[in-house]
Design a protein around this motif. Sequence first.
Motif, PDB file in Angstrom:
ATOM      1  N   ALA A 165      -5.748  10.846  -1.439  1.00 26.80           N
ATOM      2  CA  ALA A 165      -6.107   9.247  -2.169  1.00 26.80           C
ATOM      3  C   ALA A 165      -7.187   8.900  -1.642  1.00 26.80           C
ATOM      4  N   ASP A 166      -8.161   8.127  -2.431  1.00 25.00           N
ATOM      5  CA  ASP A 166      -9.223   7.367  -1.816  1.00 25.00           C
ATOM      6  C   ASP A 166      -8.868   5.706  -1.656  1.00 25.00           C
ATOM      7  N   PHE A 167      -8.965   5.283  -0.320  1.00 26.79           N
ATOM      8  CA  PHE A 167      -8.507   4.182   0.003  1.00 26.79           C
ATOM      9  C   PHE A 167      -8.826   3.050  -1.014  1.00 26.79           C
ATOM     10  N   ARG A 168      -9.992   3.332  -1.323  1.00 31.08           N
ATOM     11  CA  ARG A 168     -10.647   2.284  -2.323  1.00 31.08           C
ATOM     12  C   ARG A 168      -9.706   2.029  -3.890  1.00 31.08           C
ATOM     13  N   ASP A 169      -8.921   2.996  -3.824  1.00 34.26           N
ATOM     14  CA  ASP A 169      -8.122   3.137  -5.222  1.00 34.26           C
ATOM     15  C   ASP A 169      -6.690   2.911  -4.794  1.00 34.26           C
ATOM     16  N   TRP A 170      -6.274   2.954  -3.510  1.00 33.84           N
ATOM     17  CA  TRP A 170      -4.916   2.892  -3.123  1.00 33.84           C
ATOM     18  C   TRP A 170      -4.380   1.502  -3.775  1.00 33.84           C
ATOM     19  N   SER A 171      -3.407   1.630  -4.521  1.00 29.14           N
ATOM     20  CA  SER A 171      -3.024   0.485  -5.178  1.00 29.14           C
ATOM     21  C   SER A 171      -1.487   0.171  -4.869  1.00 29.14           C
ATOM     22  N   LYS A 172      -0.976   0.869  -3.783  1.00 26.58           N
ATOM     23  CA  LYS A 172       0.523   0.585  -3.423  1.00 26.58           C
ATOM     24  C   LYS A 172       0.914  -0.907  -2.821  1.00 26.58           C
ATOM     25  N   ALA A 173       1.567  -1.591  -3.873  1.00 23.89           N
ATOM     26  CA  ALA A 173       1.940  -3.135  -3.613  1.00 23.89           C
ATOM     27  C   ALA A 173       2.559  -3.286  -2.234  1.00 23.89           C
ATOM     28  N   ARG A 174       2.170  -3.201  -1.056  1.00 25.81           N
ATOM     29  CA  ARG A 174       2.856  -3.198   0.167  1.00 25.81           C
ATOM     30  C   ARG A 174       2.004  -3.511   1.145  1.00 25.81           C
ATOM     31  N   ARG A 175       2.212  -3.773   2.248  1.00 26.06           N
ATOM     32  CA  ARG A 175       1.391  -4.029   3.347  1.00 26.06           C
ATOM     33  C   ARG A 175       1.931  -3.285   4.569  1.00 26.06           C
ATOM     34  N   TYR A 176       0.899  -3.284   5.688  1.00 28.96           N
ATOM     35  CA  TYR A 176       1.274  -2.398   6.658  1.00 28.96           C
ATOM     36  C   TYR A 176       0.953  -3.126   8.058  1.00 28.96           C
ATOM     37  N   ASP A 177       1.847  -2.974   9.195  1.00 29.30           N
ATOM     38  CA  ASP A 177       1.614  -3.675  10.425  1.00 29.30           C
ATOM     39  C   ASP A 177      -0.120  -3.530  10.755  1.00 29.30           C
ATOM     40  N   VAL A 178      -0.514  -2.340  10.789  1.00 28.52           N
ATOM     41  CA  VAL A 178      -1.729  -2.161  10.947  1.00 28.52           C
ATOM     42  C   VAL A 178      -2.562  -1.119  10.104  1.00 28.52           C
ATOM     43  N   VAL A 179      -3.862  -1.386   9.806  1.00 27.96           N
ATOM     44  CA  VAL A 179      -4.594  -0.453   8.826  1.00 27.96           C
ATOM     45  C   VAL A 179      -5.706  -0.225   9.724  1.00 27.96           C
ATOM     46  N   TYR A 180      -5.958   1.310   9.983  1.00 32.92           N
ATOM     47  CA  TYR A 180      -6.675   1.915  10.928  1.00 32.92           C
ATOM     48  C   TYR A 180      -8.056   2.772  10.096  1.00 32.92           C
ATOM     49  N   LEU A 181      -9.121   2.390  10.473  1.00 27.84           N
ATOM     50  CA  LEU A 181     -10.485   2.831   9.594  1.00 27.84           C
ATOM     51  C   LEU A 181     -11.288   3.601  10.612  1.00 27.84           C
ATOM     52  N   ASP A 182     -11.506   4.901  10.247  1.00 27.48           N
ATOM     53  CA  ASP A 182     -12.735   5.835  10.883  1.00 27.48           C
ATOM     54  C   ASP A 182     -13.450   6.470   9.757  1.00 27.48           C
ATOM     55  N   PRO A 183     -14.251   5.684   9.211  1.00 23.19           N
ATOM     56  CA  PRO A 183     -15.041   6.379   8.079  1.00 23.19           C
ATOM     57  C   PRO A 183     -15.979   7.246   8.397  1.00 23.19           C
ATOM     58  N   MET A 184     -16.155   8.481   7.676  1.00 24.28           N
ATOM     59  CA  MET A 184     -17.317   9.539   8.195  1.00 24.28           C
ATOM     60  C   MET A 184     -18.528   9.187   7.771  1.00 24.28           C
ATOM     61  N   PHE A 185     -18.847   8.116   6.996  1.00 23.39           N
ATOM     62  CA  PHE A 185     -20.047   7.786   6.368  1.00 23.39           C
ATOM     63  C   PHE A 185     -21.138   7.487   7.267  1.00 23.39           C
TER      64      PHE A 185
END
Length: 257
Positions: A165-185
């Motif tokens: 899935a693409d995070f930009r389209d991720w629509s799960k109605a929930r939250r996480y303790d931490v979100v980790y980002l390591d974009p390859m752009f």
Amino acid sequence: MKKAKVLLAIEGAREVAEAPAVDFVRALAREHGIPELPDGDPPDAADFLLRVNFTESAAGLALHSLREPRTGPVRVDFSADAIQQRARDDLRGQHLVRAVGTGLEVLDATAGLGRDAFLLASAGNSLHLLEREPAIYALLADGLRRAAADPDLAPVVERMRPHCADFRDWSKARRYDVVYLDPMFPRPEKRARGKKEMVFLQRLAGEGEESGLLAKALGCARGRVVVKRPPREAWMDAAEPSFSYRGRVSRYDVYQC
């Protein structure tokens, strides 16, 4: 940039015991729209091959570049010495784990080959891994499949749940303790400086834009967002972090929610 074309190549299983691995990768390919290379057909129209490789213990996927053969192949192997060494050496003292924390529910929003996620899972975190490129996701899913069959690795990978899935389209109605980002752009002026494997994966994934990822991540996190950057790279979206952990190879910017 034109999107790279990927084909799946199955090169005859030698043993009946290897058939489940072939079935697994074929199902992955069908689910995510990766066509199989017909027997005897030259892959002239393809840029990459997802090839099933057979070893003494397991069958696994490897990604080969047909345009730049010196940059591959790429394979996910969580038993590799380099990964295991990092998992053993003062794991909780490493900048990645210090930035994210331990015993938490983490969304790895740009999972790639899953190496950082494996280290975070080794530190006791539970992870959901998002990977938008189907061929890279196939490598990750296959690596997790093989690791799950290893008694030493299974307890770790049980805490890693992959999603194509693409995070930009991720629509799960929930939250996480931490979100980790390591974009390859990569920034245009820095593309030629990356490691061969990273350049290889960037070409497969195509062009991307990281603008907006941080805002989306802050909306999904209960505690913090962690962004992995090169040491001298600018802050994501020019947003100053709460604090950072700086290493020789990477910097981890922490945004507290």
